[in-house]
Scaffold this motif. Structure first.
Motif, PDB file in Angstrom:
ATOM      1  N   THR A 172      36.748  46.865  36.245  1.00 23.80           N
ATOM      2  CA  THR A 172      37.555  47.249  35.282  1.00 23.80           C
ATOM      3  C   THR A 172      37.133  48.636  34.686  1.00 23.80           C
ATOM      4  O   THR A 172      36.112  49.268  35.127  1.00 23.80           O
ATOM      5  CB  THR A 172      37.470  46.490  33.678  1.00 23.80           C
ATOM      6  N   TYR A 174      38.637  52.129  31.847  1.00 26.44           N
ATOM      7  CA  TYR A 174      39.589  52.428  30.813  1.00 26.44           C
ATOM      8  C   TYR A 174      39.496  53.848  30.435  1.00 26.44           C
ATOM      9  O   TYR A 174      40.272  54.231  29.576  1.00 26.44           O
ATOM     10  CB  TYR A 174      38.957  51.597  29.380  1.00 26.44           C
ATOM     11  N   GLY A 193      41.822  46.423  32.093  1.00 25.43           N
ATOM     12  CA  GLY A 193      41.860  44.872  31.536  1.00 25.43           C
ATOM     13  C   GLY A 193      42.166  45.163  29.795  1.00 25.43           C
ATOM     14  O   GLY A 193      41.837  46.014  29.315  1.00 25.43           O
ATOM     15  N   SER A 195      40.058  43.444  28.182  1.00 24.29           N
ATOM     16  CA  SER A 195      38.894  43.405  27.822  1.00 24.29           C
ATOM     17  C   SER A 195      38.548  44.748  27.095  1.00 24.29           C
ATOM     18  O   SER A 195      37.455  44.692  26.559  1.00 24.29           O
ATOM     19  CB  SER A 195      38.168  43.110  29.024  1.00 24.29           C
ATOM     20  N   ASP A 233      46.694  44.948  32.573  1.00 18.90           N
ATOM     21  CA  ASP A 233      46.886  43.752  31.898  1.00 18.90           C
ATOM     22  C   ASP A 233      47.954  44.017  30.787  1.00 18.90           C
ATOM     23  O   ASP A 233      48.404  44.890  30.281  1.00 18.90           O
ATOM     24  CB  ASP A 233      45.673  43.351  31.047  1.00 18.90           C
ATOM     25  N   LYS A 263      49.053  42.341  35.376  1.00 17.22           N
ATOM     26  CA  LYS A 263      48.288  40.945  35.498  1.00 17.22           C
ATOM     27  C   LYS A 263      48.704  40.244  34.023  1.00 17.22           C
ATOM     28  O   LYS A 263      48.912  40.924  33.191  1.00 17.22           O
ATOM     29  CB  LYS A 263      46.911  41.223  35.648  1.00 17.22           C
ATOM     30  N   HIS A 287      46.243  35.220  36.525  1.00 12.61           N
ATOM     31  CA  HIS A 287      44.898  35.001  36.133  1.00 12.61           C
ATOM     32  C   HIS A 287      44.968  33.489  35.690  1.00 12.61           C
ATOM     33  O   HIS A 287      45.843  33.154  34.823  1.00 12.61           O
ATOM     34  CB  HIS A 287      44.641  35.958  35.111  1.00 12.61           C
ATOM     35  N   VAL A 330      43.240  36.152  39.866  1.00 11.32           N
ATOM     36  CA  VAL A 330      41.793  36.094  39.249  1.00 11.32           C
ATOM     37  C   VAL A 330      41.561  34.791  38.751  1.00 11.32           C
ATOM     38  O   VAL A 330      42.337  33.946  38.109  1.00 11.32           O
ATOM     39  CB  VAL A 330      41.833  37.046  37.962  1.00 11.32           C
ATOM     40  N   GLU A 332      38.791  32.747  36.309  1.00 12.73           N
ATOM     41  CA  GLU A 332      37.550  33.295  35.722  1.00 12.73           C
ATOM     42  C   GLU A 332      37.057  31.974  35.072  1.00 12.73           C
ATOM     43  O   GLU A 332      37.534  31.004  34.672  1.00 12.73           O
ATOM     44  CB  GLU A 332      38.164  34.064  34.542  1.00 12.73           C
ATOM     45  N   ILE A 353      35.641  35.750  38.921  1.00 14.67           N
ATOM     46  CA  ILE A 353      34.642  36.461  37.780  1.00 14.67           C
ATOM     47  C   ILE A 353      34.170  35.162  37.125  1.00 14.67           C
ATOM     48  O   ILE A 353      34.821  34.321  36.613  1.00 14.67           O
ATOM     49  CB  ILE A 353      35.346  37.352  36.666  1.00 14.67           C
ATOM     50  N   VAL A 363      35.414  40.690  40.433  1.00 16.68           N
ATOM     51  CA  VAL A 363      35.618  41.586  39.616  1.00 16.68           C
ATOM     52  C   VAL A 363      34.674  41.512  38.430  1.00 16.68           C
ATOM     53  O   VAL A 363      34.297  40.261  37.984  1.00 16.68           O
ATOM     54  CB  VAL A 363      37.024  41.567  38.859  1.00 16.68           C
TER      55      VAL A 363
HETATM   56  O1  KIV Z   1      40.638  41.959  30.732  1.00 16.94           O
HETATM   57  C1  KIV Z   1      39.790  42.099  31.493  1.00 16.94           C
HETATM   58  O2  KIV Z   1      38.814  42.839  32.028  1.00 16.94           O
HETATM   59  C2  KIV Z   1      40.032  40.633  32.423  1.00 16.94           C
HETATM   60  C3  KIV Z   1      38.900  40.377  33.535  1.00 16.94           C
HETATM   61  C4  KIV Z   1      37.724  39.818  32.948  1.00 16.94           C
HETATM   62  C5  KIV Z   1      39.312  39.503  34.902  1.00 16.94           C
HETATM   63  O3  KIV Z   1      40.968  40.134  32.604  1.00 16.94           O
END
Ligand code: KIV
Length: 414
Positions: A172, A174, A193, A195, A233, A263, A287, A330, A332, A353, A363
Motif C-alpha cells: 500500500t 498513500y 487501500g 487502510s 479501494d 478494488k 477482495h 486479494v 486476507e 495477506i 501485499v
Molecule cells: O486497505 C488495504 O490496505 C487493503 C489491504 C490490506 C489488502 O485492502
C-alpha cells in the motif's frame, strides 16, 4: 583464458543514444569482442531524481582481461568519451558498469561483481535474463529467468506474471514522498487501500474513509509514480447501495486520481455490480476472506474460512468473482491451504495477506512492513525495518541539538 562479462551502458547527457553507441565502438578498439547487445531502454533516475531520464543498454562481451583489467578499459573508455566528474549518481555522459562475470564473483576495493545494484534495477535484471539466461545470481541464488522481469504496466500484465510463475509484489502507499521512494524499488504494483483510515487518519477501522480521501491520496501517489499500476479501494458505502453509485464512485476514482483500477470487497450480491463496472471498462480487483469493511458485521478481525463450509463458500465466491471479470483477487487472513487451493483453481492471480505463501503474490500495508507502529504486530506482518525506533531517536536528537544550540550550525545558517 577467455572470460565473458555483461556491461551496462548508461547515459543521460547530450545525445545519450550516441554516447552508448560510441562506447561500444571504443570498447571494440580496446580488443573487447561484443557477442550480443540489447535494445536501448529509457529508464528513470533512481537515486538523484532531478535529472534527465537515462538511455541504458547492455553488452555481453568476451575478453582475456581480468575484472580489474577490464575496469581500467571501461574507465579509459568513459574518459575518452569525455565523461565529466560530477556528484555521485548524478548526470553522466557515459557510465559503464560491470555487472556479471562468467567466473562468478569478484570483490575488491575498486570493484564488486555482481554489481550491488543488480537487484534494485529491474532493467538490469531484464538485460541479464536476455544475455545470460538461466545463470544464477550469486547474491540471491535466484535464476535470472525466475526474477521479476515482467513489469506490471497494464491490467493484463497481472495474468502474464501468474503465467510466468513470477510472484507479484504489492504494497500500500498513500503519499508522494513514500511513493517517490517506492518508485526506486522493484515493487510491482501499488494499492491505495482504505487502510489509510487506520494508518493515516487514526480511525478505529476503515468505515469512515470517504471517496474523496481515496482520490486525494491516489493523486499524491500518482504524482511520484508515473508508470506504476495503481489500484485504489472503493471505500465503505461508495458501491454497496446500488450500481449507479458504484459506477459513479469508480469512475470518479479513475478520472480524478489517475488510478488504473479499483478494488472492492465481497462477492454474492456485488457480482452484478462488478460485471457492470467491468463492462464499462473499469478494471476491478476482488477482495475476499477478512474484508475489513464488514468488521462490524464480523464482530472483529478474525480468521475467515476456517470450517469446511466457510472454506467452500470462499472458494465458490472466488470462482464467481473470476467469472464476473475481476483481474486479480486479494485474499486476507484465511488458512494457507485454502488460499493455495484458490490460487491453483483460478486463472487470475491471487494476492495474499495473512494467507500463507502459496498465493501468486503478497501485499502488506507499508506502515506495517516498515515497523512504523511498534504496537501493531499481528502474526501475518513481518517488520522489514523498525522505523519507529529510527524516527523516535532522530526526533530526540533533533530536540537535543536545538536545546543545546547545536542546530542549526554556522554552515546551516545564511
Ligand atoms: O486497505 C488495504 O490496505 C487493503 C489491504 C490490506 C489488502 O485492502
Amino acid at each position: 583464458m577467455t572470460y565473458k562479462y555483461v556491461l551496462i551502458l548508461g547515459s543521460n547527457v547530450g545525445d545519450s543514444k550516441n554516447f552508448i553507441f560510441s562506447a561500444s565502438k571504443v570498447l571494440e578498439t580496446k580488443g573487447i569482442r561484443i557477442l550480443q547487445e540489447t535494445e536501448v531502454l529509457t529508464t528513470f533516475p533512481r537515486l538523484v531524481s532531478n535529472q534527465a531520464s537515462f538511455s541504458n543498454s547492455a553488452l555481453l562481451i568476451e575478453t582475456e582481461s581480468t575484472p580489474l583489467e577490464l575496469l581500467s578499459l571501461t574507465q579509459a573508455t568513459e574518459h575518452e568519451l569525455g565523461r565529466k566528474k560530477r556528484e555521485k549518481y548524478g548526470p553522466r555522459e557515459i557510465d559503464i558498469d560491470i555487472v556479471w562475470w562468467s567466473s562468478g564473483m569478484w570483490q575488491s576495493a575498486e570493484l564488486s561483481i555482481p554489481h550491488a545494484q543488480n537487484r534494485s534495477r529491474p532493467w538490469v535484471r531484464k538485460f541479464l535474463a536476455e544475455l545470460v539466461g538461466k545463470e544464477v545470481d550469486i547474491e540471491t541464488q535466484i535464476e535470472y529467468e525466475q526474477m521479476n522481469v515482467n513489469s506490471i504496466e497494464k491490467v493484463h500484465d497481472f495474468l502474464k506474471k501468474k503465467k510466468a510463475g513470477e510472484k507479484i509484489t504489492m504494497l500500500t502507499c498513500y503519499d508522494y514522498s513514500m511513493a517517490k521512494l517506492l518508485s526506486r524499488t522493484s515493487i510491482d504494483t501499488i494499492l491505495v487501500g482504505d487502510s489509510l483510515g487506520n494508518v493515516i487518519q487514526g480511525q478505529k477501522n476503515t468505515i469512515p474513509v470517504m471517496l474523496e480521501d481515496i482520490i486525494y491520496h491516489t493523486k499524491a501517489v500518482r504524482r511520484a509514480m508515473a508508470d506504476i499500476f495503481i489500484t485504489s479501494d472503493l471505500p465503505f458505502m461508495s458501491y454497496q447501495s446500488d450500481d449507479i453509485t458504484a459506477l459513479n464512485s469508480a469512475g470518479r476514482i479513475l478520472k480524478e486520481s489517475g488510478a488504473d483500477a479499483v478494488k472492492l470487497e465481497g462477492a454474492g450480491r456485488f457480482l452484478k455490480t462488478i460485471e457492470k463496472l467491468v463492462e464499462s471498462g473499469i478494471p476491478v480487483m476482488g477482495h475476499l476472506g477478512l474484508t475489513p469493511q464488514s468488521v462490524l458485521a464480523f464482530g472483529g478481525y478474525r480468521l475467515q474460512g476456517k470450517g469446511e463450509k466457510q472454506a467452500e463458500e470462499i472458494l465458490k465466491d472466488a470462482i464467481e468473482l473470476e467469472n464476473a471479470g475481476v483481474f486479480a483477487l486479494v485474499l486476507e487472513k484465511i488458512p494457507a491451504d485454502l488460499a493455495e487451493k484458490i490460487s491453483n483453481t483460478l486463472a487470475i492471480p491471487v494476492i495474499g495477506i495473512g494467507a500463507g505463501n502459496k498465493t501468486d503474490g503478497q501485499v502488506l500495508v507499508i506502515h506495517d512492513m516498515l515497523g512504523i507502529d511498534p504496537d501493531f504486530q499481528p502474526r501475518f506482518v513481518r517488520h522489514y525495518a523498525n522505523l519507529s525506533d529510527i524516527i523516535i531517536n532522530a526526533t530526540e536528537e533533533y530536540c537535543r541539538d536545538i536545546r543545546s544550540g547545536e542546530f542549526p550550525s554556522e554552515q546551516e545558517s545564511y
